[in-house]
Write a protein that holds these residues in place. Structure first.
Motif, short mmCIF file in Angstrom:
data_model
loop_
_atom_site.label_atom_id
_atom_site.label_comp_id
_atom_site.label_asym_id
_atom_site.label_seq_id
_atom_site.Cartn_x
_atom_site.Cartn_y
_atom_site.Cartn_z
N GLU A 101 -1.60 -14.05 6.33
CA GLU A 101 -1.63 -13.96 4.86
C GLU A 101 -2.20 -15.26 4.31
O GLU A 101 -1.83 -16.34 4.73
CB GLU A 101 -0.21 -13.69 4.33
CG GLU A 101 -0.07 -13.70 2.81
CD GLU A 101 -0.99 -12.72 2.10
OE1 GLU A 101 -0.95 -11.52 2.39
OE2 GLU A 101 -1.79 -13.20 1.25
N GLU A 110 -2.85 -8.00 12.15
CA GLU A 110 -2.86 -7.47 10.78
C GLU A 110 -3.41 -8.53 9.82
O GLU A 110 -2.98 -9.69 9.86
CB GLU A 110 -1.44 -7.09 10.31
CG GLU A 110 -1.45 -6.51 8.89
CD GLU A 110 -0.06 -6.41 8.23
OE1 GLU A 110 0.82 -7.23 8.51
OE2 GLU A 110 0.11 -5.49 7.40
N SER A 112 0.81 -1.22 0.00
CA SER A 112 0.00 0.00 0.00
C SER A 112 0.85 1.27 0.00
O SER A 112 2.01 1.26 0.38
CB SER A 112 -0.93 0.02 1.22
OG SER A 112 -1.57 -1.23 1.37
N ASP A 143 -6.36 -18.08 6.69
CA ASP A 143 -7.43 -17.19 6.26
C ASP A 143 -7.69 -16.14 7.34
O ASP A 143 -8.23 -16.46 8.41
CB ASP A 143 -8.70 -18.00 5.98
CG ASP A 143 -9.84 -17.12 5.49
OD1 ASP A 143 -9.66 -15.89 5.40
OD2 ASP A 143 -10.93 -17.67 5.21
N ALA A 152 -6.92 -5.37 3.20
CA ALA A 152 -7.77 -5.83 2.09
C ALA A 152 -9.21 -5.57 2.52
O ALA A 152 -9.54 -5.65 3.70
CB ALA A 152 -7.54 -7.31 1.83
N1 SAH Z 1 0.31 -4.99 4.32
C1 SAH Z 1 0.81 -5.50 3.09
C2 SAH Z 1 -0.13 -5.17 1.96
C3 SAH Z 1 -0.70 -6.42 1.43
S1 SAH Z 1 -1.93 -6.24 0.17
C4 SAH Z 1 2.25 -5.05 2.80
O1 SAH Z 1 2.80 -4.24 3.56
O2 SAH Z 1 2.81 -5.55 1.82
C5 SAH Z 1 -3.24 -7.15 0.93
C6 SAH Z 1 -2.96 -8.57 1.24
O3 SAH Z 1 -4.13 -9.11 1.85
C7 SAH Z 1 -2.66 -9.46 0.02
O4 SAH Z 1 -1.39 -10.05 0.18
C8 SAH Z 1 -3.78 -10.50 0.06
O5 SAH Z 1 -3.37 -11.80 -0.34
C9 SAH Z 1 -4.16 -10.48 1.54
N2 SAH Z 1 -5.48 -11.03 1.85
C10 SAH Z 1 -6.66 -10.86 1.20
N3 SAH Z 1 -7.63 -11.56 1.83
C11 SAH Z 1 -7.05 -12.17 2.91
C12 SAH Z 1 -7.51 -13.03 3.94
N4 SAH Z 1 -8.76 -13.45 4.01
N5 SAH Z 1 -6.63 -13.45 4.87
C13 SAH Z 1 -5.33 -13.06 4.84
N6 SAH Z 1 -4.82 -12.27 3.89
C14 SAH Z 1 -5.67 -11.82 2.93
#
Ligand code: SAH
Length: 296
Positions: free
Chosen positions: A184, A161, A125, A216, A234
């Protein structure tokens, strides 16, 4: 910005803090000359390969001084112009080198205020948005009722997070939290975050307690609940009940939420007041990758 207020057009995010408070590479080698007898073969790709080598050479950290703390300080000055004023948040951005978290080809953009691809269709982000969300967590109303001295140094307490991605935000959060649990759902990104944080560990004198979980995030992480702060990278159509259940009294959750199916996302703030009741507020329009269930 409190519960029950009529819907209004989302304001630009990030907000000012006072608005929030209301609620290596070697040089190019000559292309090999392949010969058949006395005749040189035509190799139309060779000059393209050389251009690519040159480009990589110019974007490595060595070439542009990305290891310099001054580059990060300049980013922090821009964050301040964007209304970020919480000293702990600004300090975290000075400490964590963002270029260590992005692909080599994107290193020269690492300190621009832009989101960048991290693979598998996901993005790291924009610094200004990450900073504003962290600041929102730092000024949670519940913090005032917690008297421990440590709270002032680790204002995010125990933080959850959702969406570790490349691990950058988890590292930032680590500087403000007693412990970070970061989930993640994409295995390859989880492994990337793990590798990035291992690299970072060699750069930092003091290593924060950051636990990366592959799973998840929609079900949170019950074994270590409750959490003083929850932050989602997300956005989905609704806040998963597990997040609400795992939010401690005095805790704050900040997450993007779709206003209408497939429509705009608004940053949503959910506070669990000390008496256990919940209070919703909104903090402007945002654009995050979709929250998805299950793991891959
Ligand atoms: N904070 C991160 C940004 C990641 S983008 C950074 O600093 O790089 C958002 C992330 O959320 C993606 O990697 C995506 O795979 C994850 N995501 C989406 N739905 C999710 C879920 N249900 N559980 C865990 N991660 C999830």
């Amino acid at each position: 910005m409190s519960a029950g207020q009529p819907d209004r057009k989302p304001r630009r995010f990030p907000l000012q803090l006072d608005q929030v408070a209301t609620v290596k590479s070697s040089g190019p080698k000559p292309a090999p000359v392949a010969q058949t007898g006395a005749r040189e073969l035509l190799r139309p790709q060779a000059h393209l390969q050389q251009i690519e080598q040159d480009r990589r050479r110019h974007t490595t950290p060595q070439g542009v001084g990305m290891d310099s703390i001054h580059v990060r300080r300049r980013m922090v000055e821009r964050l301040m112009l964007d209304g970020i004023s919480h000293q702990h948040v600004l300090d975290a951005f000075v400490r964590v080198p963002r270029h260590l978290f992005v692909d080599t080809a994107l290193v020269n953009q690492a300190y621009e205020d832009t989101s960048l691809p991290i693979g598998l269709g996901q993005t790291i982000s924009k610094p200004s948005v990450v900073a504003a969300m962290m600041q929102l967590l730092c000024v949670r109303p519940g913090l005032q009722v917690q008297a421990e001295v440590t709270v002032t140094h680790k204002p995010l307490g125990q933080c959850l997070e959702i969406g570790s991605g490349c691990g950058y935000q988890a590292a930032l959060l680590g500087h403000l939290s007693r412990r970070v649990v970061s989930i993640e759902r994409l295995r390859d990104l989880h492994l990337k975050a793990r590798a990035n944080l291992d690299t970072l560990r060699q750069h930092l004198p003091e290593w924060p307690d950051v636990r990366l979980v592959y799973g998840d995030g929609m079900i949170g992480h019950a074994p270590l609940a409750p959490y003083d702060t929850i932050i989602a990278a997300a956005g989905g159509a609704a806040l998963p009940q597990a997040w609400i259940d795992q939010l401690a009294p005095g805790g704050r959750l900040v997450a993007p939420l779709e206003e209408a199916r497939g429509g705009t996302q608004v940053l949503t703030i959910l506070d669990r007041l000390p008496d256990g009741s919940l209070q919703h507020s909104r903090a402007g329009a945002v654009l995050f990758v979709p929250l998805k269930s299950g793991t891959t």
